[in-house]
Design a protein around this motif. Structure first.
Motif, PDB file in Angstrom:
ATOM      1  N   ASP A 150      37.537  34.031  37.533  1.00 48.92           N
ATOM      2  CA  ASP A 150      38.053  33.336  38.714  1.00 48.92           C
ATOM      3  C   ASP A 150      38.797  34.277  39.652  1.00 48.92           C
ATOM      4  N   THR A 151      38.380  35.518  39.682  1.00 52.00           N
ATOM      5  CA  THR A 151      39.068  36.542  40.453  1.00 52.00           C
ATOM      6  C   THR A 151      38.286  36.886  41.716  1.00 52.00           C
ATOM      7  N   GLU A 152      38.993  36.992  42.818  1.00 48.25           N
ATOM      8  CA  GLU A 152      38.404  37.471  44.070  1.00 48.25           C
ATOM      9  C   GLU A 152      38.308  38.991  43.937  1.00 48.25           C
ATOM     10  N   MET A 153      37.111  39.488  43.626  1.00 44.82           N
ATOM     11  CA  MET A 153      36.943  40.889  43.271  1.00 44.82           C
ATOM     12  C   MET A 153      37.211  41.843  44.440  1.00 44.82           C
ATOM     13  N   GLN A 154      36.897  41.470  45.667  1.00 47.31           N
ATOM     14  CA  GLN A 154      37.193  42.367  46.794  1.00 47.31           C
ATOM     15  C   GLN A 154      38.688  42.592  46.923  1.00 47.31           C
ATOM     16  N   GLU A 155      39.448  41.526  46.740  1.00 50.06           N
ATOM     17  CA  GLU A 155      40.906  41.641  46.808  1.00 50.06           C
ATOM     18  C   GLU A 155      41.433  42.485  45.652  1.00 50.06           C
ATOM     19  N   LEU A 156      40.904  42.231  44.451  1.00 50.07           N
ATOM     20  CA  LEU A 156      41.334  43.005  43.290  1.00 50.07           C
ATOM     21  C   LEU A 156      40.961  44.475  43.447  1.00 50.07           C
TER      22      LEU A 156
END
Length: 121
Positions: free
Chosen positions: A40-46
């Motif tokens: 459930d992670t926004e990968m671009q932000e991470l």
């Protein structure tokens, strides 16, 4: 590493850090143990936060402005095994991207110091 040059500059700056982080997440997301942590992670932000974090740890002209490590990982149930794999993948990604071994060790030492803030089970 030259005494007057940061690790960030020594390894190649922003482009090198982005390459390492990209390689790192390829490895992490391909691991069945680790992949569920990122469902459930926004990968671009991470990705952006990780580039910022690695840049700051390496002495680059960047300040990490994300959550502190304990807050960022609270409730995730990260185990020692998962933490160790992430550290191993970071080292492998740096090695694959030509970061000198002494510099890899310095970054991994900084990451290891965060264990108590990240592992919460």
């Amino acid at each position: 590493m030259a005494e007057d040059q940061s690790l960030y500059a020594e390894i190649g700056g922003q482009d090198a850090v982005e390459a390492v982080v990209d390689d790192f997440y390829d490895r992490v997301l391909d691991d069945p143990l680790l992949e569920p942590y990122f469902e459930d992670t926004e990968m671009q932000e991470l990705f952006a936060h990780q580039v910022q974090f690695v840049s700051a740890v390496a002495g680059g002209p960047v300040e990490y402005d994300g959550d502190d490590m304990e807050e960022a990982h609270e409730g995730m149930g990260i185990t020692d095994e998962a933490f160790d794999r992430v550290a191993d993948y970071l080292a492998e990604a740096m090695r694959e991207n030509g970061v000198p071994e002494a510099d890899i060790e310095a970054v991994i030492d900084d990451v290891a110091a965060l264990r108590d803030d990240v592992v919460m089970v």
